[in-house]
Design an enzyme around this catalytic site. Structure first.
Site, PDB file in Angstrom:
ATOM      1  N   CYS A   2       3.646  22.920  -1.368  1.00  0.00           N
ATOM      2  CA  CYS A   2       2.705  23.893  -0.853  1.00  0.00           C
ATOM      3  C   CYS A   2       1.458  23.972  -1.724  1.00  0.00           C
ATOM      4  CB  CYS A   2       3.294  25.295  -0.746  1.00  0.00           C
ATOM      5  SG  CYS A   2       4.844  25.362   0.118  1.00  0.00           S
ATOM      6  N   ARG A  27      -0.416  18.473  -0.557  1.00  0.00           N
ATOM      7  CA  ARG A  27       0.739  19.173  -1.119  1.00  0.00           C
ATOM      8  C   ARG A  27       1.704  19.681  -0.044  1.00  0.00           C
ATOM      9  NH1 ARG A  27       0.006  20.621  -6.305  1.00  0.00           N
ATOM     10  NH2 ARG A  27       1.609  22.193  -6.087  1.00  0.00           N
ATOM     11  N   TRP A  76       4.692  23.202   2.841  1.00  0.00           N
ATOM     12  CA  TRP A  76       5.688  22.134   2.977  1.00  0.00           C
ATOM     13  C   TRP A  76       7.017  22.868   2.939  1.00  0.00           C
ATOM     14  CZ3 TRP A  76       9.692  19.780   0.162  1.00  0.00           C
ATOM     15  CH2 TRP A  76      10.019  18.468   0.562  1.00  0.00           C
ATOM     16  N   ASN A 102       3.776  29.319  -3.908  1.00  0.00           N
ATOM     17  CA  ASN A 102       4.212  27.927  -4.002  1.00  0.00           C
ATOM     18  C   ASN A 102       5.368  27.897  -4.986  1.00  0.00           C
ATOM     19  OD1 ASN A 102       4.453  25.124  -4.333  1.00  0.00           O
ATOM     20  ND2 ASN A 102       2.919  25.125  -5.956  1.00  0.00           N
ATOM     21  N   GLY A 103       6.494  27.327  -4.547  1.00  0.00           N
ATOM     22  CA  GLY A 103       7.650  27.254  -5.445  1.00  0.00           C
ATOM     23  C   GLY A 103       8.914  27.620  -4.697  1.00  0.00           C
ATOM     24  N   GLU A 499       8.926  -0.854  -6.064  1.00  0.00           N
ATOM     25  CA  GLU A 499       7.701  -0.133  -5.741  1.00  0.00           C
ATOM     26  C   GLU A 499       7.122  -0.638  -4.414  1.00  0.00           C
ATOM     27  OE1 GLU A 499       6.503   2.498  -6.559  1.00  0.00           O
ATOM     28  OE2 GLU A 499       4.366   2.470  -6.086  1.00  0.00           O
ATOM     29  N   LYS A 503       6.470   1.747  -1.164  1.00  0.00           N
ATOM     30  CA  LYS A 503       5.150   1.856  -0.524  1.00  0.00           C
ATOM     31  C   LYS A 503       5.292   1.610   0.965  1.00  0.00           C
ATOM     32  CE  LYS A 503       3.029   3.593  -2.826  1.00  0.00           C
ATOM     33  NZ  LYS A 503       3.676   4.020  -3.952  1.00  0.00           N
ATOM     34  N   GLU A 506       7.510   4.573   2.777  1.00  0.00           N
ATOM     35  CA  GLU A 506       7.021   5.960   2.762  1.00  0.00           C
ATOM     36  C   GLU A 506       5.819   6.167   3.666  1.00  0.00           C
ATOM     37  OE1 GLU A 506       5.748   7.582  -1.035  1.00  0.00           O
ATOM     38  OE2 GLU A 506       4.872   5.683  -1.648  1.00  0.00           O
ATOM     39  N   HIS A 522      26.291 -10.036  -2.108  1.00  0.00           N
ATOM     40  CA  HIS A 522      27.439  -9.127  -2.184  1.00  0.00           C
ATOM     41  C   HIS A 522      27.421  -8.074  -1.070  1.00  0.00           C
ATOM     42  CE1 HIS A 522      28.741 -11.030  -5.818  1.00  0.00           C
ATOM     43  NE2 HIS A 522      27.550 -10.846  -6.368  1.00  0.00           N
ATOM     44  N   LYS A 621       2.845  15.252  -2.217  1.00  0.00           N
ATOM     45  CA  LYS A 621       2.479  14.510  -3.420  1.00  0.00           C
ATOM     46  C   LYS A 621       3.110  15.090  -4.673  1.00  0.00           C
ATOM     47  CE  LYS A 621      -1.003  11.911  -5.575  1.00  0.00           C
ATOM     48  NZ  LYS A 621      -0.195  10.710  -5.346  1.00  0.00           N
TER      49      LYS A 621
HETATM   50  C1  G6P Z   1       6.304  12.288  -4.935  1.00  0.00           C
HETATM   51  C2  G6P Z   1       5.180  11.319  -4.587  1.00  0.00           C
HETATM   52  C3  G6P Z   1       5.400   9.970  -5.270  1.00  0.00           C
HETATM   53  C4  G6P Z   1       5.563  10.166  -6.772  1.00  0.00           C
HETATM   54  C5  G6P Z   1       6.691  11.145  -7.082  1.00  0.00           C
HETATM   55  C6  G6P Z   1       6.701  11.526  -8.548  1.00  0.00           C
HETATM   56  O1  G6P Z   1       7.469  11.904  -4.302  1.00  0.00           O
HETATM   57  O2  G6P Z   1       5.094  11.141  -3.193  1.00  0.00           O
HETATM   58  O3  G6P Z   1       4.283   9.123  -5.024  1.00  0.00           O
HETATM   59  O4  G6P Z   1       5.828   8.938  -7.371  1.00  0.00           O
HETATM   60  O5  G6P Z   1       6.501  12.364  -6.343  1.00  0.00           O
HETATM   61  O6  G6P Z   1       5.527  12.231  -8.814  1.00  0.00           O
HETATM   62  P1  G6P Z   1       4.867  12.395 -10.229  1.00  0.00           P
HETATM   63  O7  G6P Z   1       3.694  13.293  -9.991  1.00  0.00           O
HETATM   64  O8  G6P Z   1       5.898  13.008 -11.119  1.00  0.00           O
HETATM   65  O9  G6P Z   1       4.459  11.031 -10.703  1.00  0.00           O
END
Ligand code: G6P
Length: 626
Positions: A2, A27, A76, A102-103, A499, A503, A506, A522, A621
């Site tokens: 949020c 957010r 969110w 937020n929280g 990674e 990408k 997501e 396996h 994010k």
């Molecule tokens: C969320 C984001 C990711 C990020 C992760 C950790 O899931 O979508 O892109 O890698 O959080 O976030 P941070 O701010 O701790 O790197």
């Protein structure tokens, strides 16, 4: 998650609140709302389910809501489905207290029962409504004003919060309280702003206060006062934000993600430059060496003595930052011969930890606010272990609480899927690994000079990959309707695959998996069908043939074979269908280059599928909940 905003000043609040929320949509974006007061009048609340645009349309860009003091929220959902009813702001039944949050309030059920016993009823499924009504309860019970009511609530509430509330009897004032969720307060001529993150206020002011944990604030026109839990006023320094508002705009790109991908050469260069110094030296044969590069970690307080004492490194992170840790594990162990463990923040905190006082815990986080990473950091500190944070957001909770902070200089990252954040974290780990290797006597002088020189070539090499992006766009269009994609590699290449796969899934919602190439046989290989896309990552010479043969095995079961490898490995073209070449570099740094085509691939597949690249469904994010 949020995002919250607040404004009090001489202008109409609603358009400013909407503008601020638009910078925080990363957010959370499943509902939004605002509450605005015109003088002493009751607040007007407007809420909408869905994207912020719906709220904006509903209020004609904020024009239909009159008043110069207000709070806003983009949500969110955690407690209660996304709906207008559950959207913030929430208020007490008589509109005495109205606010945004937020929280997570962990003990909200218990508090709700207490409030019900005291005659309160509830209209939403949210923990926030409980928090707001708790404030109302204490405000009315003790009659000692907003700060006292907030402080009493803070003592009762368990969990995390950035809370911004308005009280009926205090027009033109916003009260804030914070624990573990981010919040900054900006002031300028006669106006005050409050937000979860800097981009929301940057257009209006660069002077901000960072409100600390378990602290409160009172905002009036152009002024902010701060209080501790006892209600005593405290002083806070005003901090100037150095980056400008443009850094948080799209700057001509269709998406923030593409803009941020293109900012990577500069972000990497800035991060390298922050720790590399140059000095003149006299060589063993008496010749003068001018401008010899060396790593200087003095600015972050990591001295040679500290490095000498490290027995083991624990890297703790979430999401992409965890993938950085996976890559860093190979790099640091190899360069410095220090054992490295990599753990997910959410796992680390709930394990019975075997930490030694001579260990170093490295927490990697772009936002510096990820709840699990923050909790892991605290856990490590409680155990008396030295902590180093590799963080992008200045002044974030993890940055403030760690013993040492290595700031990545990526600038603001807005797209939910990280790109430049990831790359700069990798670079920070390389620098740490090299320095540990030097101090531990594992890297001789000439090798150290070579590695540092190679680091400096990375920005140019990244740019070169970006110049060729159209080929990847073409390839992405071909596989836009793929059902499954597999990324395979060994060693460091496996970390890159993790990674690349994240990408892809997501932002494009295509199911993808990263697999250690040797493990395929396996079980996972049974998922390969005619036409399944399998992408091999082949940057490590010693593992090249092994991974290649695993790739070919999937090809013989019908898979379409693509690969990312370095220029020179042209033999791959004999056995695979599509190759992406990246420039050669020291193999330790391969992830920095090989991940770029995978970022682009995820991006272009998502675009070809017509998806909202910057705001993928169900994600946020900054994940400030467990
Ligand atoms: C969320 C984001 C990711 C990020 C992760 C950790 O899931 O979508 O892109 O890698 O959080 O976030 P941070 O701010 O701790 O790197």
């Amino acid at each position: 998650m949020c995002g919250i905003v607040g404004f009090v000043g001489h202008h109409q609040a609603a358009p400013i609140l909407l503008d601020g929320l638009s910078k925080l949509e990363y957010r959370g974006y499943d509902s939004a709302g605002l509450a605005v007061r015109d003088g002493e009048a009751d607040p007007v609340l407007v809420k909408a389910k869905g994207r912020l645009q719906i709220l904006s349309d509903k209020t004609d860009g904020g024009k239909t809501v009159v008043g110069s003091c207000g709070v806003g929220h983009t949500r969110w959902a955690t407690h209660g489905e996304p709906s207008e009813n559950n959207a913030h702001p929430h208020c007490s039944d008589d509109h005495n207290v109205v606010g945004v949050h937020n929280g997570i309030i962990e003990n909200y059920q218990e508090l709700k029962e207490k409030l019900v016993r005291n005659g309160y009823s509830f209209y939403s499924d949210t923990d926030t409504e409980v928090a707001i009504k708790m404030v109302d309860y204490y405000y009315k019970k003790y009659k000692m004003g907003p700060i006292d009511a907030l402080a009493k609530t803070m003592v009762r509430v368990r969990g995390s919060y950035a809370l911004a509330v308005m009280f009926k009897e205090y027009p033109g004032e916003i009260y804030a309280a914070r624990k573990d969720s981010p919040m900054i307060i900006g002031v300028t001529n006669g106006e005050s702003y409050l937000a979860s993150d800097v981009p929301a206020v940057l257009k209006y002011t660069r002077d901000v206060y960072y409100i600390g944990n378990l602290e409160m604030a009172r905002l009036t026109e152009g002024k902010a006062e701060f209080y501790d839990l006892n209600g005593d006023q405290i002083e806070k320094p005003l901090v100037e934000i150095k980056w400008d508002a443009e850094a948080a705009e799209k700057g001509g790109y269709e998406h923030f993600m593409m803009k941020e991908i293109h900012e990577q050469p500069k972000a990497v260069l800035d991060t390298i430059n922050s720790m590399i110094r140059y000095k003149d030296e006299v060589g063993e044969d008496g010749t003068k060496i001018s401008g010899k590069a060396f790593i200087d970690l003095a600015s972050i307080g990591i001295t040679d003595e500290i490095i000498r004492g490290i027995h083991q490194i624990h890297i703790v992170a979430c999401g992409s930052a965890y993938h950085v840790g996976m890559a860093a594990q190979y790099v640091i162990e190899d360069l410095a011969r220090i054992p490295v463990r990599v753990e997910l923040g959410s796992e680390f905190r709930y394990r019975s930890l075997l930490l030694d006082p001579n260990d170093l815990v490295v927490v990697i986080s772009q936002s510096g606010e990820t709840a699990d990473s923050l909790a892991a950091l605290r856990e490590a500190k409680d155990k008396g272990v030295r902590t180093l944070a590799i963080v992008n957001v200045v002044g974030s909770s993890i940055a403030r609480e760690a013993d040492h902070v290595f700031y990545t200089l990526a600038g603001p990252e807005i797209a939910v899927a990280t790109t430049k954040g990831y790359l700069t974290q990798l670079v920070a780990c390389y620098i740490l690994g090299i320095q540990c290797g030097i101090v531990k006597g594992q890297i001789p002088d000439d090798k150290a000079a070579e590695l540092i020189q190679e680091l400096n070539t990375l920005p140019g090499k990244i740019s070169k990959i970006l110049d060729d992006k159209e080929r990847i766009q073409w390839f992405a269009a071909k596989f836009a309707s793929a059902r499954d994609i597999f990324f395979i590699g060994r060693g460091l290449d496996y970390a890159i695959c993790m990674e690349g796969s994240l990408k892809m899934k997501e932002i494009s919602y295509v199911h993808s998996e990263a697999y250690a190439a040797g493990e395929l046989k396996h079980g996972t290989i049974s998922l390969i069908e005619e036409g399944t896309l399998v992408i091999g990552v082949l940057t490590q010479k010693a593992l090249f043939e092994k991974t290649m043969s695993n790739l070919v095995e999937t090809g013989s079961r019908g898979a379409y074979l693509a690969n990312v490898t370095t220029y020179g490995n042209y033999s791959v073209e004999d056995s695979t269908d599509f190759t992406i070449y990246v420039p050669k570099t020291d193999e330790h740094f391969a992830a920095t280059l090989a991940v770029i085509p995978l970022q682009l691939l995820g991006y272009y597949v998502a675009c070809a599928r017509g998806l909202d690249v910057d705001k993928p469904r169900n994600l946020a994010k900054s994940v400030t909940v467990e």
